[in-house]
Structure formats: structure tokens, C-alpha cells
Write an enzyme that holds these catalytic residues in place. Sequence first.
Site, PDB file in Angstrom:
ATOM      1  NE  ARG A  88      31.420  43.140  24.541  1.00 51.90           N
ATOM      2  CZ  ARG A  88      31.904  42.275  25.434  1.00 51.90           C
ATOM      3  NH1 ARG A  88      31.408  42.246  26.653  1.00 51.90           N
ATOM      4  NH2 ARG A  88      32.885  41.452  25.121  1.00 51.90           N
ATOM      5  CG  HIS A 132      40.542  46.550  39.340  1.00 54.06           C
ATOM      6  ND1 HIS A 132      40.299  45.490  38.499  1.00 54.06           N
ATOM      7  CD2 HIS A 132      41.885  46.687  39.403  1.00 54.06           C
ATOM      8  CE1 HIS A 132      41.454  45.014  38.059  1.00 54.06           C
ATOM      9  NE2 HIS A 132      42.428  45.723  38.588  1.00 54.06           N
ATOM     10  CG  ASP A 164      36.244  55.412  31.271  1.00 56.49           C
ATOM     11  OD1 ASP A 164      36.572  54.210  31.165  1.00 56.49           O
ATOM     12  OD2 ASP A 164      37.072  56.332  31.425  1.00 56.49           O
ATOM     13  CD  GLU A 165      34.347  56.108  27.097  1.00 55.77           C
ATOM     14  OE1 GLU A 165      35.131  57.031  27.350  1.00 55.77           O
ATOM     15  OE2 GLU A 165      33.181  56.062  27.550  1.00 55.77           O
TER      16      GLU A 165
HETATM   17  C1  GRF Z   1      36.492  41.156  43.530  1.00 56.65           C
HETATM   18  O1  GRF Z   1      37.845  40.933  43.835  1.00 56.65           O
HETATM   19  C2  GRF Z   1      36.333  42.414  42.730  1.00 56.65           C
HETATM   20  O2  GRF Z   1      37.269  43.387  43.054  1.00 56.65           O
HETATM   21  C3  GRF Z   1      36.549  41.938  41.310  1.00 56.65           C
HETATM   22  O3  GRF Z   1      35.941  40.672  41.270  1.00 56.65           O
HETATM   23  C4  GRF Z   1      35.937  40.103  42.583  1.00 56.65           C
HETATM   24  C5  GRF Z   1      34.515  39.760  42.900  1.00 56.65           C
HETATM   25  O4  GRF Z   1      34.385  39.088  44.114  1.00 56.65           O
HETATM   26  N1  GRF Z   1      36.026  42.883  40.364  1.00 56.65           N
HETATM   27  P1  GRF Z   1      32.953  38.821  44.735  1.00 56.65           P
HETATM   28  O5  GRF Z   1      32.135  38.062  43.702  1.00 56.65           O
HETATM   29  O6  GRF Z   1      32.329  40.145  45.057  1.00 56.65           O
HETATM   30  O7  GRF Z   1      33.205  38.000  45.953  1.00 56.65           O
END
Ligand code: GRF
Length: 224
Positions: A88, A132, A164-165
Site C-alpha cells: 500500500r 459513499h 480521514d484515517e
Molecule cells: C458509488 O456508489 C460511490 O458512492 C461508491 O462507489 C460507487 C462508484 O460508482 N464509493 P461510479 O464508479 O462513480 O459509477
Amino acid sequence: MTPEDGEPAPIKSAPAFRTEGRPPVRLGILLSGRGSNFKAIAQSIRDGRLKGVEIAVVISNVAEAGGITEAQQLSLPHTVLVSKGRARAEHDADVVRCLLDHRVELVCLAGYMRLLSPEFIAAFPNRILNIHPSLLPAFPGLDAQQQAFDYGVKWAGCTVHFVDEHLDHGTIVLQRAIPVLDEDDAHSLAERILAEEHIAYSEAIGRVTSGEWEIRGRRRYMKL
Ligand code: GRF
């Protein structure tokens, strides 16, 4: 209110962007998949709905990501830095270098399926956003829409937050909520949340780059 009155002082000295009289804020988009959120951001910029920003580079950690093909079609600078099989810290160092080479000021994770190393986060303090597909703090992690549907919530939505972390945890910039319909299944719910994401991300970038905000504790305040 003063700090003596109990109002928490700004603990994360959010270094506000000063957009007036300056060149556009340079965005770095990180993705791993289809890239529909990236596409929505690019479209908002092109349509003039999201002003004062430009996409400096799109980076994918997956060679086959649809988002990279999209970036190519839009003639935006793009790079693939494959993460599979790499440590990573090593991979993140390459990504940070690429972002800095492109003079990126705000990093936008748009379906980037990797946890960031502490070094990455430290390189862009209060300068990394994520989207998210749930109303955080409910349902962090993978398959958030399925988690929400299985739980039986009546409202679902999406959250744009600083990174954040901790996973899906940083200060919230904005959320958009939708009712879960009786006729929904997890798939239709995810599709309707995605439509909200496409609105939310550009709006959040606009707010963050307006420079008219600060973070106090977990709260983000807009200054008047
Ligand atoms: C979305 O649902 C976002 O909220 C999540 O991953 C998905 C990405 O979709 N973090 P895309 O690649 O932007 O279509």
C-alpha cells in the site's frame, strides 16, 4: 460564541480555498471502476454548473476501469497506476507523486476501492473527499445500499465527506436523502441513490472550493 462559551475551536484548521482572482482549483480524481461520479463531475464543469475548478488528472488503480476510457474520451489527463500486488505505502507514494506532479489541490475519490495510507492522507490534509452510497454513519463499508435495504430503513441516500484515517468516517460535507419505496429492491434503490450521488458530488466540490467554510470538531460550517 467564543471558545469559552463551549463552542469547539476549529481543530482541523481547514485551509480554505480562496477562489476569487485565482486560477481554477485543480482536482485529482481517483477511481477503480465505471466512473459515473467522475463523469457527472466532468459534465457539471463542462456545463458551467460547477465553476472555479478543473480536472487536472484522473488516476485509476485498475487498468480496465471504465472511468479511464471515459477520461480518454473527454481528453482529460489520465493515468493507470495498478495497485494489485503492490504494498500500500509503495503504491500510494506513486499516486501522491502523480497528484503533486499535476499540481492537484483537491483529491476526489470517486469509486476508488482502496484504503488510503496515513502518508497519503497527511499529504493532502482536509483536501480529500469521498462519496459513499449511504447516510453515514449508517452502513459504512462495502455494499452500503444492500446493507440499507436489508436493514429495512425508510430513508437512504449518499454522503460526501472529507477522508480521514478511518473508513467512511471524516467530516461530512453534505448528504442527500431519498425515501425507500415499497416497490424498491436493492438494485433499484442503488440506482436511485446513484442519481443523487451525481448531484451531490459536484455540489460538495463547489461548497468546499468556495473557501467559505471551516471545520469545527466533526462539523463543517459555512461562513456567511
Ligand atoms: C458509488 O456508489 C460511490 O458512492 C461508491 O462507489 C460507487 C462508484 O460508482 N464509493 P461510479 O464508479 O462513480 O459509477
